[in-house]
Design a protein around this motif. Structure first.
Motif, mmCIF file in Angstrom:
data_model
loop_
_atom_site.group_PDB
_atom_site.id
_atom_site.type_symbol
_atom_site.label_atom_id
_atom_site.label_comp_id
_atom_site.label_asym_id
_atom_site.label_seq_id
_atom_site.Cartn_x
_atom_site.Cartn_y
_atom_site.Cartn_z
ATOM 1 N N PRO A 1 0.940 -1.204 0.066
ATOM 2 C CA PRO A 1 0.041 -0.076 0.070
ATOM 3 C C PRO A 1 0.875 1.160 0.067
ATOM 4 N N THR B 1 0.745 5.164 1.278
ATOM 5 C CA THR B 1 0.028 6.486 1.664
ATOM 6 C C THR B 1 0.582 7.851 1.139
ATOM 7 N N GLY C 1 -8.404 4.061 -4.171
ATOM 8 C CA GLY C 1 -7.853 4.650 -3.125
ATOM 9 C C GLY C 1 -8.965 5.280 -2.122
ATOM 10 N N LEU D 1 -7.822 9.559 3.969
ATOM 11 C CA LEU D 1 -7.637 9.094 5.591
ATOM 12 C C LEU D 1 -7.917 10.338 6.353
ATOM 13 N N THR E 1 -4.797 6.922 0.900
ATOM 14 C CA THR E 1 -4.098 5.637 0.741
ATOM 15 C C THR E 1 -4.433 4.980 -0.503
ATOM 16 N N TYR E 2 -3.703 4.265 -0.943
ATOM 17 C CA TYR E 2 -3.880 3.637 -2.575
ATOM 18 C C TYR E 2 -3.301 2.208 -1.955
#
Length: 154
Positions: A45, A47, A91, A94, A117-118
């Motif tokens: 992931p 961010t 995505g 956050l 985030t992805y």
């Protein structure tokens, strides 16, 4: 997980296409920054932390045909398209908040902070490849006096 030479060639071509579409630096990633993103393991992931300072008046290219507005309004035009595009590639946000101030370290002056985030680096690339996102990016560039974008593999 390492990237095969064939897959790396495909990634390199994607980066070349993104640079051709957006240019380099001045509010968009430079080649070295794209390449740093590609060093993130492909299944990790990612961010992204965004810090924005808005212009009092957005600075559009006179040929753009865009209606003059504040930097904040131009950013809202960008956000109206970029938020759904971010979700489309997997995505999620956050944090979306006004900048409060520095707590430790040097004082900094920002207007707005966004953390997203992805699922992986491919999703970040896919966002920039999205045609709607590409077209709305002019609003982000017009809106921002300056910006800082950091990424963290997590």
């Amino acid at each position: 997980m390492s990237t095969s030479p064939e897959r790396q060639g495909t990634l390199d071509l994607r980066i070349e296409n993104l640079i051709a579409a957006y240019g380099e630096g001045g509010g968009v990633p430079a080649r070295a920054q794209w390449q740093a993103l590609l060093k993130v393991p492909e299944d990790a992931p990612v961010t992204v932390l965004n810090f924005f300072k808005f212009r009092a008046e957005a600075q559009y290219d006179p040929k753009s045909g865009e209606t003059p507005c504040s930097g904040q309004e131009a950013f809202s035009r960008y956000a109206a398209v970029s938020a759904p595009a971010l979700e489309k590639v997997g995505g999620r946000f956050l944090l979306l908040a006004p900048f409060g101030g520095s707590f430790i370290g040097d004082q900094e002056d920002w207007d707005f902070v966004v953390a997203g985030t992805y699922p992986n680096r491919n999703a970040v690339l896919a966002l920039f490849e999205d045609q709607d996102y590409r077209h709305c990016y002019i609003h982000r560039l017009a809106a921002c006096e300056r910006q800082r974008v950091l990424f963290c593999p997590a």
